[in-house]
Design a protein around this motif. Structure first.
Motif, short mmCIF file in Angstrom:
data_model
loop_
_atom_site.label_atom_id
_atom_site.label_comp_id
_atom_site.label_asym_id
_atom_site.label_seq_id
_atom_site.Cartn_x
_atom_site.Cartn_y
_atom_site.Cartn_z
N ALA A 1 72.42 16.33 31.65
CA ALA A 1 72.12 17.32 30.23
C ALA A 1 72.92 18.15 30.60
N LEU A 2 73.34 18.92 29.20
CA LEU A 2 73.94 20.26 29.39
C LEU A 2 73.19 21.44 28.78
N GLN A 3 73.11 22.64 29.72
CA GLN A 3 72.49 23.81 29.31
C GLN A 3 73.23 24.81 29.28
N VAL A 4 73.06 25.62 27.91
CA VAL A 4 73.93 26.67 27.56
C VAL A 4 73.25 28.07 28.03
N GLY A 5 73.76 28.84 28.99
CA GLY A 5 72.86 30.08 29.50
C GLY A 5 73.09 31.04 28.39
N ARG A 6 72.66 32.22 28.89
CA ARG A 6 72.63 33.59 28.30
C ARG A 6 74.27 34.11 28.24
N SER A 7 74.95 33.85 29.05
CA SER A 7 76.31 34.34 29.16
C SER A 7 77.35 33.12 28.66
N GLY A 8 76.77 32.15 28.00
CA GLY A 8 77.59 31.11 27.31
C GLY A 8 77.91 29.95 28.28
N VAL A 9 77.76 30.14 29.73
CA VAL A 9 78.32 29.05 30.64
C VAL A 9 77.37 27.83 30.53
N VAL A 10 78.35 26.97 30.50
CA VAL A 10 77.50 25.54 30.22
C VAL A 10 77.23 24.87 31.72
N THR A 11 76.00 24.78 31.88
CA THR A 11 75.52 24.05 33.16
C THR A 11 75.04 22.56 33.30
N PRO A 12 75.75 21.62 33.78
CA PRO A 12 75.14 20.23 34.01
C PRO A 12 74.07 20.26 34.90
N VAL A 13 73.05 19.39 34.40
CA VAL A 13 71.79 19.31 34.80
C VAL A 13 71.43 17.69 35.01
N GLY A 14 71.32 17.34 36.42
CA GLY A 14 71.17 15.71 36.62
C GLY A 14 69.68 15.52 36.08
N VAL A 15 69.77 14.26 35.18
CA VAL A 15 68.51 13.68 34.77
C VAL A 15 67.89 12.50 35.59
N LEU A 16 67.06 12.59 36.29
CA LEU A 16 66.78 11.78 37.64
C LEU A 16 65.62 10.83 37.38
N GLU A 17 65.69 9.60 37.80
CA GLU A 17 64.71 8.68 38.12
C GLU A 17 63.65 9.35 38.65
N ARG B 1 56.51 16.55 41.53
CA ARG B 1 57.36 15.37 40.71
C ARG B 1 58.81 15.97 40.40
N VAL B 2 59.85 15.30 40.63
CA VAL B 2 61.08 15.90 40.37
C VAL B 2 61.81 15.00 39.36
N LYS B 3 62.25 15.42 38.29
CA LYS B 3 62.99 14.56 37.21
C LYS B 3 64.35 15.03 36.89
N SER B 4 64.64 16.41 37.48
CA SER B 4 65.91 16.86 37.26
C SER B 4 66.43 17.70 38.44
N ALA B 5 67.65 18.08 38.66
CA ALA B 5 68.45 18.60 39.63
C ALA B 5 69.41 19.39 39.35
N THR B 6 69.76 20.56 39.89
CA THR B 6 71.29 21.45 39.49
C THR B 6 72.23 20.59 39.88
N ILE C 1 65.28 25.33 43.12
CA ILE C 1 65.46 24.29 42.12
C ILE C 1 66.08 23.01 42.89
N PRO C 2 65.59 21.85 42.50
CA PRO C 2 66.21 20.71 43.18
C PRO C 2 67.56 20.59 43.13
N LYS C 3 68.20 20.20 44.12
CA LYS C 3 69.72 20.02 44.10
C LYS C 3 69.98 18.77 44.71
N ILE C 4 71.12 18.20 44.11
CA ILE C 4 71.78 17.04 44.50
C ILE C 4 72.80 17.27 45.83
N THR C 5 72.66 16.54 46.78
CA THR C 5 73.17 17.00 48.02
C THR C 5 74.11 15.87 48.61
N GLY C 6 74.17 14.62 47.77
CA GLY C 6 75.10 13.62 48.21
C GLY C 6 75.01 12.36 47.33
N VAL C 7 75.69 11.36 47.51
CA VAL C 7 75.87 10.45 46.60
C VAL C 7 76.21 9.09 47.75
#
Length: 647
Positions: A315-331, A339-344, A371-377
């Motif tokens: 998902a894409l989030q637009v912050g107060r400075s206009g920066v578009v941040t990708p957010v992972g939508v998780l199972e 309960r974690v459903k998203s991660a930066t 904030i939950p963070k994706i650390t590896g694939v």
């Protein structure tokens, strides 16, 4: 579990173990490994005749890399049994009648086990654990680790065992450099430590800032009666020891576990549990060993904070400075009770660095309230259904074309709804102006109704604007208007934080308040850049923000009238001195730190020749030893209190 499922599970677990121990490239999380391991263990308990000769339950650690010569341990290196709750701890204590014994407890650091052999006081060999009997000879690499003494003041043969680790900050610096060099990031501090220890080029190992922390001995001719005495002896030879080292009775173990668990985030080294070990060496000898574990020690594991799940979408989030941040939508996955459903995912450069795709199995970490963070694939687990994640070109909120600056992708439309709303939400948040009752939903509602369109509009809201809006009764309206009024005359630091300038958070805002006070809007680039903890990027961000928004800031400040709180420095014997705080004290360390800073003192995290005083409480550990070694003045609380009144 059927026999076929058991055999498949053994094969899977061995492949995971090989990737983890031998290749230092994990393809499953610790939580997944532990769960499958215990399923296999349970099957084998019920079906002892079916135990496979390849079962990982009959092995210790991993195999030996072909890149190093093999070497044997004089005394076998054992693994430890894992337990996960109080009931399992009590069951372990009852086995062997340990209820009335004393136990040594210390952190279980997440690193790579190493066995150091000293003869005539000289380090002659360093061997990885390997399979517990034979490991890899990594002597040249071990000699590059500064916390491994090349000589010790003991002339008899002794094996000193411990964990090789990397501090979390050093790990982050390594990955930052690897990113700059176009290299793949290391997956976690544990694998970074193991991989660094097994580098064929010892020069690479030397750059990794490895740390060796001993936890026991193998071959030795010491005449001590207790393990704690052995560890005190080892520490006095010049080895590191963590501050959390206690000798406890059974009824004190759970409190110690909770205490250590609470320190999980603040510890500089990643730890995954607490080691509990019988202190009496004669009793240890009597308890003996299983095929794999000593019966006198156990690893009381922490709840897993890193788990495996699937990345469903971005998902894409637009912050107060206009920066578009990708957010992972998780199972959805439960991590440490949440309960974690998203991660930066931070930014799209990070997505490319990770090489992550939609549908990938990923590892996600959550630490405390971070904030939950994706650390590896886990790329090896791809099945062909994965799809690439493309860099966006159109703003998801307003539809305007995005500016791609590399690391940052920005929406330049000043009227973009997401930018406006997020700037207001940030300003009203608890850490900024703390306007109670003005949360996300209310701000969105007021924006949609045209009551507010920018931050300053908050202070124009009146009773008539809100009456008639669903959910707003007289009491709620009056409470909100009072909260808005109470937000005036706030501290300048909160006001600056609330403005939402890029790179200027709470700590930076306090520094600006303390140094510049009411003249902060007139501060020059050089003045800001030279502030402690600042640099070119922060200074440039602040100065540009002020130039662009100077008039708007002035208008808002005229309404809010923020107050610059100057830090009053009381002069005494501590002024201008550098302190290190260690051990258990009557007050929290943060209280002592704040008090010392109010006297103009500096509080450091480690002891060096530049340290003036070490404030030491009970159970002070390696920092106290370091202070004594360097001749640094050590004071207790009683002396501290008396010195406060000295000029």
């Amino acid at each position: 579990m059927t026999k076929t499922e058991y055999e498949n599970a053994v094969e899977t677990l061995n492949s995971w173990a090989k990737a983890y121990y031998e290749l230092d490239e994990p393809i499953a999380s610790d939580e997944e490994y532990d769960r499958l391991y215990h399923e296999i263990l349970e099957y084998e308990r019920l079906n002892p005749k079916d135990i496979s000769i390849f079962s990982p339950t009959t092995r210790v650690g991993g195999g030996v890399s072909e890149g190093f010569s093999k070497a044997s341990h004089i005394k076998r290196m054992w693994s430890m049994e894992d337990i996960f709750n109080h009931a399992e701890l009590m069951a372990w204590i009852k086995r062997g009648e340990k209820e009335n014994l004393s136990f040594v407890v210390e952190p279980k650091f997440d690193g790579a086990s190493l066995n150091l052999l000293y003869e005539d006081g000289v380090l002659v060999r360093a061997i990885t654990r390997g399979d517990g009997v034979v490991g890899e000879d990594v002597t040249n690499n071990a000699k590059t680790i500064k916390s491994v003494p090349l000589k010790i003041d003991y002339d008899k043969r002794i094996e000193i065992r411990g964990e090789v680790v990397i501090k979390k900050d050093d790990f982050d610096m390594i990955n930052e450099q690897r990113a700059k060099d176009g290299e793949m990031p290391l997956s976690n501090p544990r694998n970074a430590a193991a991989g660094s220890l097994r580098q064929l080029d010892s020069a690479v190992t030397a750059k990794r800032k490895l740390l060796f922390i001993p936890w026991g001995v193998g071959e030795n001719s010491l005449n001590f009666m207790r393990h704690s005495e052995i560890m005190n002896f080892v520490r006095n030879l010049g080895f590191e020891q963590d501050e959390f080292f206690k000798i406890l009775t059974t009824d004190m173990l759970d409190d110690a576990y909770k205490e250590l668990l609470a320190k999980r985030d603040e510890k500089s080294i990643m730890m995954d549990g607490m080691v509990v070990r019988v202190d009496d060496l004669q009793r240890c000898e009597e308890l003996g060993y299983t095929v794999k574990f000593p019966k006198f020690m156990v690893a009381y594991k922490f709840p897993a904070i890193e788990k495996t799940t699937r990345l469903l979408d971005v998902a894409l989030q637009v912050g107060r400075s206009g920066v578009v941040t990708p957010v992972g939508v998780l199972e959805e996955v439960v991590i440490d009770g949440a309960r974690v459903k998203s991660a930066t995912l931070h930014n799209f450069d990070e997505i490319e660095r990770l090489g992550v795709m939609r549908g990938d199995m990923i590892s996600v970490i959550r630490s405390g309230d971070v904030i939950p963070k994706i650390t590896g694939v886990f790329k090896e687990r791809r099945d062909g259904t994965q799809t690439p994640i493309m860099r966006p070109q159109i703003c998801p909120e307003c539809g305007s074309h995005l500016l791609d600056e590399g690391v940052f992708i920005k929406c330049q439309n000043l009227d973009c709804k997401a930018r406006v709303i997020n700037s207001i939400i940030h300003y009203a948040s608890k850490k900024c102006l703390n306007i109670d009752g003005l949360g996300d939903a209310i701000i969105n509602l007021l924006y949609e109704k045209g009551i507010i369109s920018k931050v300053i509009d908050i202070y124009s809201i009146n009773f008539d604007d809100l009456i008639g809006i669903e959910g707003f009764k007289d009491k709620k309206i009056n409470n909100l208007l009072k909260a808005i009024e109470d937000s005036k005359n706030t501290s300048l630091a909160r006001f600056i934080t609330g403005l939402g300038c890029e790179h200027i958070g709470e700590v930076a805002a306090k520094k600006i308040e303390q140094v510049f006070g009411d003249r902060w809007l007139e501060a020059s680039y050089d003045e800001v850049k030279n502030l402690e903890g600042f640099g070119e990027q922060m200074a440039k961000s602040l100065i540009e923000f002020i130039e662009v928004n100077h008039q708007s800031i002035k208008e808002l400040a005229d309404i809010v009238k923020p107050v610059a709180l100057k830090l009053e420095i009381k002069t005494n014997a501590f002024s201008g001195k550098t302190f290190v705080i260690t051990g258990t004290l009557s007050r929290a360390r943060d209280e002592f730190k704040s008090e010392l800073e109010s006297y103009g003192a500096k509080v450091a995290g480690s002891v060096s020749k530049k340290t003036d005083f070490v404030l030491a409480g009970s159970e002070a550990g390696s920092k106290l030893d370091k202070a004594l070694e360097l001749g640094v003045s050590v004071i207790d609380e009683e002396r501290y209190e008396s010195m406060k009144n000295e000029i």
